[in-house]
Design a protein around this motif. Sequence first.
Motif, mmCIF file in Angstrom:
data_model
loop_
_atom_site.group_PDB
_atom_site.id
_atom_site.type_symbol
_atom_site.label_atom_id
_atom_site.label_comp_id
_atom_site.label_asym_id
_atom_site.label_seq_id
_atom_site.Cartn_x
_atom_site.Cartn_y
_atom_site.Cartn_z
ATOM 1 N N LEU A 84 29.803 52.015 32.507
ATOM 2 C CA LEU A 84 29.600 50.968 33.496
ATOM 3 C C LEU A 84 30.042 51.395 34.888
ATOM 4 O O LEU A 84 31.104 51.978 35.064
ATOM 5 N N ALA A 85 29.223 51.060 35.874
ATOM 6 C CA ALA A 85 29.552 51.314 37.276
ATOM 7 C C ALA A 85 30.306 50.107 37.839
ATOM 8 O O ALA A 85 30.340 49.035 37.231
ATOM 9 N N GLU A 86 30.868 50.269 39.025
ATOM 10 C CA GLU A 86 31.632 49.185 39.652
ATOM 11 C C GLU A 86 30.775 47.933 39.832
ATOM 12 O O GLU A 86 31.244 46.817 39.624
ATOM 13 N N ASP A 87 29.510 48.095 40.203
ATOM 14 C CA ASP A 87 28.612 46.941 40.358
ATOM 15 C C ASP A 87 28.435 46.200 39.040
ATOM 16 O O ASP A 87 28.351 44.966 39.022
ATOM 17 N N ASP A 88 28.340 46.940 37.929
ATOM 18 C CA ASP A 88 28.209 46.320 36.615
ATOM 19 C C ASP A 88 29.433 45.471 36.303
ATOM 20 O O ASP A 88 29.319 44.348 35.798
ATOM 21 N N VAL A 89 30.600 46.024 36.582
ATOM 22 C CA VAL A 89 31.854 45.314 36.319
ATOM 23 C C VAL A 89 31.906 44.027 37.133
ATOM 24 O O VAL A 89 32.251 42.961 36.612
ATOM 25 N N GLU A 90 31.540 44.097 38.404
ATOM 26 C CA GLU A 90 31.539 42.905 39.254
ATOM 27 C C GLU A 90 30.579 41.853 38.725
ATOM 28 O O GLU A 90 30.886 40.658 38.724
ATOM 29 N N HIS A 91 29.422 42.278 38.267
ATOM 30 C CA HIS A 91 28.434 41.342 37.717
ATOM 31 C C HIS A 91 28.981 40.655 36.461
ATOM 32 O O HIS A 91 28.854 39.438 36.308
ATOM 33 N N LEU A 92 29.577 41.433 35.561
ATOM 34 C CA LEU A 92 30.129 40.860 34.331
ATOM 35 C C LEU A 92 31.288 39.922 34.632
ATOM 36 O O LEU A 92 31.422 38.862 34.027
ATOM 37 N N ALA A 93 32.136 40.301 35.573
ATOM 38 C CA ALA A 93 33.313 39.503 35.908
ATOM 39 C C ALA A 93 32.942 38.190 36.600
ATOM 40 O O ALA A 93 33.728 37.237 36.580
ATOM 41 N N ALA A 94 31.770 38.101 37.190
ATOM 42 C CA ALA A 94 31.358 36.878 37.876
ATOM 43 C C ALA A 94 31.326 35.683 36.924
ATOM 44 O O ALA A 94 31.554 34.544 37.340
ATOM 45 N N ALA A 95 31.081 35.916 35.656
ATOM 46 C CA ALA A 95 31.027 34.834 34.672
ATOM 47 C C ALA A 95 32.407 34.403 34.180
ATOM 48 O O ALA A 95 32.532 33.364 33.539
ATOM 49 N N MET A 96 33.423 35.185 34.504
ATOM 50 C CA MET A 96 34.772 34.896 34.014
ATOM 51 C C MET A 96 35.451 33.796 34.825
ATOM 52 O O MET A 96 35.223 33.667 36.022
#
Length: 152
Positions: A84-96
């Motif tokens: 996972l890239a940093e953008d992927d992590v940010e996208h996933l974390a948006a739902a948290m």
Amino acid sequence: MTDTSLDDLGPVDYLVVEFPAGASNFTGEMAAELLALVDSGTIRVIDVLILTKDEDGAVEAMELADVGELGELQAIEAQLAELLAEDDVEHLAAAMEPGSTAGVLIWENLWAAPFASAARRAGGQLIANGRIPIQAIIASIEADEASGTEGD
């Protein structure tokens, strides 16, 4: 992952499991079930991340190797890729939710690899996939049962 030819890969999926503040336990029953799937050859774990989101919305991502006590998960840690890239992590974390912790699991479906390989050799390509949430299935079954008893 390096032992597998790209032509032999099965479908790759991910999921994110969120825990409220102070309630995360990645080394208990969840770890045992994950290892059972790996040991049976059903899946191959590709990557695992632990995400924490503070009350202000700032997110910290840790690879499994960065987590202190891994317990049984130590067995799969050495085989993981950092996918996972940093953008992927940010996208996933948006739902948290703020103050929560989440585990991100990326895995290859080994059970489907022979079919996926055959489809690629035949010239096919995956153009869509998805999941039906268990809540939707339960609601559908309950609706069918309710409509079946209405006419009785």
